[in-house]
Design an enzyme around this catalytic site. Sequence first.
Site, PDB file in Angstrom:
ATOM      1  CE1 TYR A  58      -3.466  -2.427  -0.445  1.00 33.04           C
ATOM      2  CE2 TYR A  58      -4.146  -2.077   1.811  1.00 33.04           C
ATOM      3  CZ  TYR A  58      -4.334  -2.683   0.585  1.00 33.04           C
ATOM      4  OH  TYR A  58      -5.408  -3.537   0.404  1.00 33.04           O
ATOM      5  CB  SER A 215     -13.984  -1.541  -3.499  1.00 30.28           C
ATOM      6  OG  SER A 215     -12.680  -1.051  -3.737  1.00 30.28           O
ATOM      7  N   PRO A 216     -16.265  -1.590  -0.503  1.00 32.38           N
ATOM      8  CG  PRO A 216     -16.527  -1.050   1.743  1.00 32.38           C
ATOM      9  CD  PRO A 216     -15.472  -1.306   0.710  1.00 32.38           C
ATOM     10  N   GLY A 219     -15.362   1.766  -4.245  1.00 34.16           N
ATOM     11  CA  GLY A 219     -14.179   2.627  -4.334  1.00 34.16           C
ATOM     12  C   GLY A 219     -14.554   4.087  -4.530  1.00 34.16           C
ATOM     13  N   GLY A 220     -15.776   4.453  -4.186  1.00 32.21           N
ATOM     14  CA  GLY A 220     -16.233   5.849  -4.332  1.00 32.21           C
ATOM     15  C   GLY A 220     -17.109   6.039  -5.560  1.00 32.21           C
ATOM     16  CG  PHE A 223     -20.418   8.422  -2.986  1.00 26.50           C
ATOM     17  CD1 PHE A 223     -21.570   8.427  -2.220  1.00 26.50           C
ATOM     18  CD2 PHE A 223     -19.385   7.562  -2.632  1.00 26.50           C
ATOM     19  CE1 PHE A 223     -21.692   7.606  -1.114  1.00 26.50           C
ATOM     20  CE2 PHE A 223     -19.499   6.734  -1.523  1.00 26.50           C
ATOM     21  CZ  PHE A 223     -20.653   6.754  -0.769  1.00 26.50           C
ATOM     22  CB  THR A 224     -17.721   9.910  -8.449  1.00 32.63           C
ATOM     23  OG1 THR A 224     -17.149   8.596  -8.366  1.00 32.63           O
ATOM     24  CG2 THR A 224     -17.306  10.710  -7.225  1.00 32.63           C
TER      25      THR A 224
HETATM   26  N1  NAP Z   1      -7.663  -7.225  -1.076  1.00 36.60           N
HETATM   27  C1  NAP Z   1      -7.645  -6.414  -2.118  1.00 36.60           C
HETATM   28  O1  NAP Z   1      -7.298  -6.807  -3.240  1.00 36.60           O
HETATM   29  C2  NAP Z   1      -8.058  -4.988  -1.922  1.00 36.60           C
HETATM   30  C3  NAP Z   1      -8.245  -4.149  -3.028  1.00 36.60           C
HETATM   31  C4  NAP Z   1      -8.649  -2.834  -2.788  1.00 36.60           C
HETATM   32  C5  NAP Z   1      -8.863  -2.385  -1.468  1.00 36.60           C
HETATM   33  N2  NAP Z   1      -8.642  -3.230  -0.426  1.00 36.60           N
HETATM   34  C6  NAP Z   1      -8.894  -2.803   0.973  1.00 36.60           C
HETATM   35  O2  NAP Z   1     -10.217  -2.320   1.052  1.00 36.60           O
HETATM   36  C7  NAP Z   1     -10.225  -1.017   1.628  1.00 36.60           C
HETATM   37  C8  NAP Z   1     -11.397  -0.242   1.109  1.00 36.60           C
HETATM   38  O3  NAP Z   1     -11.319  -0.087  -0.314  1.00 36.60           O
HETATM   39  P1  NAP Z   1     -11.832   1.273  -0.957  1.00 36.60           P
HETATM   40  O4  NAP Z   1     -11.038   2.400  -0.428  1.00 36.60           O
HETATM   41  O5  NAP Z   1     -11.900   1.088  -2.427  1.00 36.60           O
HETATM   42  O6  NAP Z   1     -13.304   1.333  -0.292  1.00 36.60           O
HETATM   43  P2  NAP Z   1     -14.592   2.204  -0.470  1.00 36.60           P
HETATM   44  O7  NAP Z   1     -15.058   2.482   0.915  1.00 36.60           O
HETATM   45  O8  NAP Z   1     -15.497   1.512  -1.419  1.00 36.60           O
HETATM   46  O9  NAP Z   1     -14.146   3.551  -1.175  1.00 36.60           O
HETATM   47  C9  NAP Z   1     -13.530   4.597  -0.475  1.00 36.60           C
HETATM   48  C10 NAP Z   1     -13.447   5.788  -1.396  1.00 36.60           C
HETATM   49  O10 NAP Z   1     -14.757   6.329  -1.552  1.00 36.60           O
HETATM   50  C11 NAP Z   1     -14.685   7.728  -1.346  1.00 36.60           C
HETATM   51  N3  NAP Z   1     -15.944   8.295  -0.886  1.00 36.60           N
HETATM   52  C12 NAP Z   1     -16.604   9.298  -1.503  1.00 36.60           C
HETATM   53  N4  NAP Z   1     -17.716   9.603  -0.842  1.00 36.60           N
HETATM   54  C13 NAP Z   1     -17.799   8.810   0.231  1.00 36.60           C
HETATM   55  C14 NAP Z   1     -18.737   8.676   1.292  1.00 36.60           C
HETATM   56  N5  NAP Z   1     -19.847   9.401   1.387  1.00 36.60           N
HETATM   57  N6  NAP Z   1     -18.485   7.754   2.227  1.00 36.60           N
HETATM   58  C15 NAP Z   1     -17.384   6.982   2.147  1.00 36.60           C
HETATM   59  N7  NAP Z   1     -16.448   7.064   1.161  1.00 36.60           N
HETATM   60  C16 NAP Z   1     -16.652   7.975   0.199  1.00 36.60           C
HETATM   61  C17 NAP Z   1     -13.565   7.879  -0.322  1.00 36.60           C
HETATM   62  O11 NAP Z   1     -13.069   9.196  -0.405  1.00 36.60           O
HETATM   63  P3  NAP Z   1     -12.665  10.006   0.951  1.00 36.60           P
HETATM   64  O12 NAP Z   1     -11.425   9.374   1.490  1.00 36.60           O
HETATM   65  O13 NAP Z   1     -12.448  11.378   0.408  1.00 36.60           O
HETATM   66  O14 NAP Z   1     -13.823   9.917   1.878  1.00 36.60           O
HETATM   67  C18 NAP Z   1     -12.550   6.869  -0.838  1.00 36.60           C
HETATM   68  O15 NAP Z   1     -11.786   7.423  -1.882  1.00 36.60           O
HETATM   69  C19 NAP Z   1      -8.838  -0.455   1.297  1.00 36.60           C
HETATM   70  O16 NAP Z   1      -8.440   0.558   2.193  1.00 36.60           O
HETATM   71  C20 NAP Z   1      -7.981  -1.689   1.461  1.00 36.60           C
HETATM   72  O17 NAP Z   1      -7.690  -1.883   2.835  1.00 36.60           O
HETATM   73  C21 NAP Z   1      -8.259  -4.518  -0.630  1.00 36.60           C
END
Ligand code: NAP
Length: 305
Positions: A58, A215-216, A219-220, A223-224
């Site tokens: 990461y 990415s629950p 990944g954003g 919203f976008t």
């Molecule tokens: N195992 C794997 O292969 C793998 C792959 C990808 C990720 N992961 C893990 O999964 C975690 C989550 O993934 P993700 O970051 O893609 O998850 P996510 O919760 O689906 O997406 C987060 C993104 O959404 C944005 N966002 C925009 N509006 C939002 C709102 N109202 N509420 C919440 N978020 C909002 C966030 O921006 P802001 O920060 O500006 O709020 C952030 O950029 C990662 O941190 C990592 O630990 C694992």
Amino acid sequence: MAIEKRIALDAQLSLSRLVFGAWRLLDMPERPDAQAVARLIGMAVDLGLTSFDHADIYGDYQVEAAFGAGLAAWKGRRENVQLISKCDIMLISQNCPDNRIMHYDTSAAHIAASVERSLTNLRTDYLDLLLLHRPDPLMDADETARGLEDVVRAGKVRAIGVSNFTPSQIDLLASRLPFPVVTNQIEHSVLETSALYDGRLDHAQRLRYAPMIWSPLGGGSLFTGQGTREERVRTALVKVAEAYGTSDISTVAIAWLLRHPAGLIPVLGTMKPERLSQLVKALDIDLDRQHWFAILEASEGSPVP
Ligand SMILES: NC(=O)c1ccc[n+]([C@@H]2O[C@H](COP(=O)([O-])OP(=O)(O)OC[C@H]3O[C@@H](n4cnc5c(N)ncnc54)[C@H](OP(=O)(O)O)[C@@H]3O)[C@@H](O)[C@H]2O)c1
């Protein structure tokens, strides 16, 4: 049906039902110093998010060290948080000059080296959970299992899981291990539903392990995203949210995941405290079956057959 606030992965290890994902830690507009990371950790723990998801790669191999500095500055106790990390993806990076090409490495030597580096960077002497990050087509199940067993026996890792594995890949690895594979961390959301149909969630229920969900919120893109699927899903979420007295679609999107009987563990990706405080409210929304299907229908674009 009450939503469990923690989920046991084995007799020793339980995770908070919502996990803090650290992937985007260094994507914040200002690089957080140790004190800022410590505040973020404290805020997450106060909200009940005691489990933190990492990977060696990461932030181009930089996030674990930044988090470790914050963990050292945090006033809480190590045993009150759960640290998860991953290994096997080999990035092309200045930080790994030997990688000539993007590849995977599930050799025992790489597992041992990666765990050592994660422990050093996170400033801890054990990981609560180590995941193989991606399935490796050259995985030698005997050797990989030996490498995983070695780090567990040495007390450096408490439990083993995988990520992005198919059921048969999990079965293969599990056939060589003396302990269970405790989770499969997979992509799944109101915008990415294939795990409902391709056997991954069936496998989790059959073997009674709780899948972690990356990415629950798409990944954003929830919203976008400008596609018709995103528009449909947003419209459906707004309607369902109203029925639960909220206007926040993100909490309902997380509640949709929590409603699944396999016991899904969403890994939240936002770095914004106000968004995390909002998202934990999903634990109080027990979605009705027909609301769940309304969101599925919007995602698929047609009613179930
Ligand atoms: N195992 C794997 O292969 C793998 C792959 C990808 C990720 N992961 C893990 O999964 C975690 C989550 O993934 P993700 O970051 O893609 O998850 P996510 O919760 O689906 O997406 C987060 C993104 O959404 C944005 N966002 C925009 N509006 C939002 C709102 N109202 N509420 C919440 N978020 C909002 C966030 O921006 P802001 O920060 O500006 O709020 C952030 O950029 C990662 O941190 C990592 O630990 C694992």
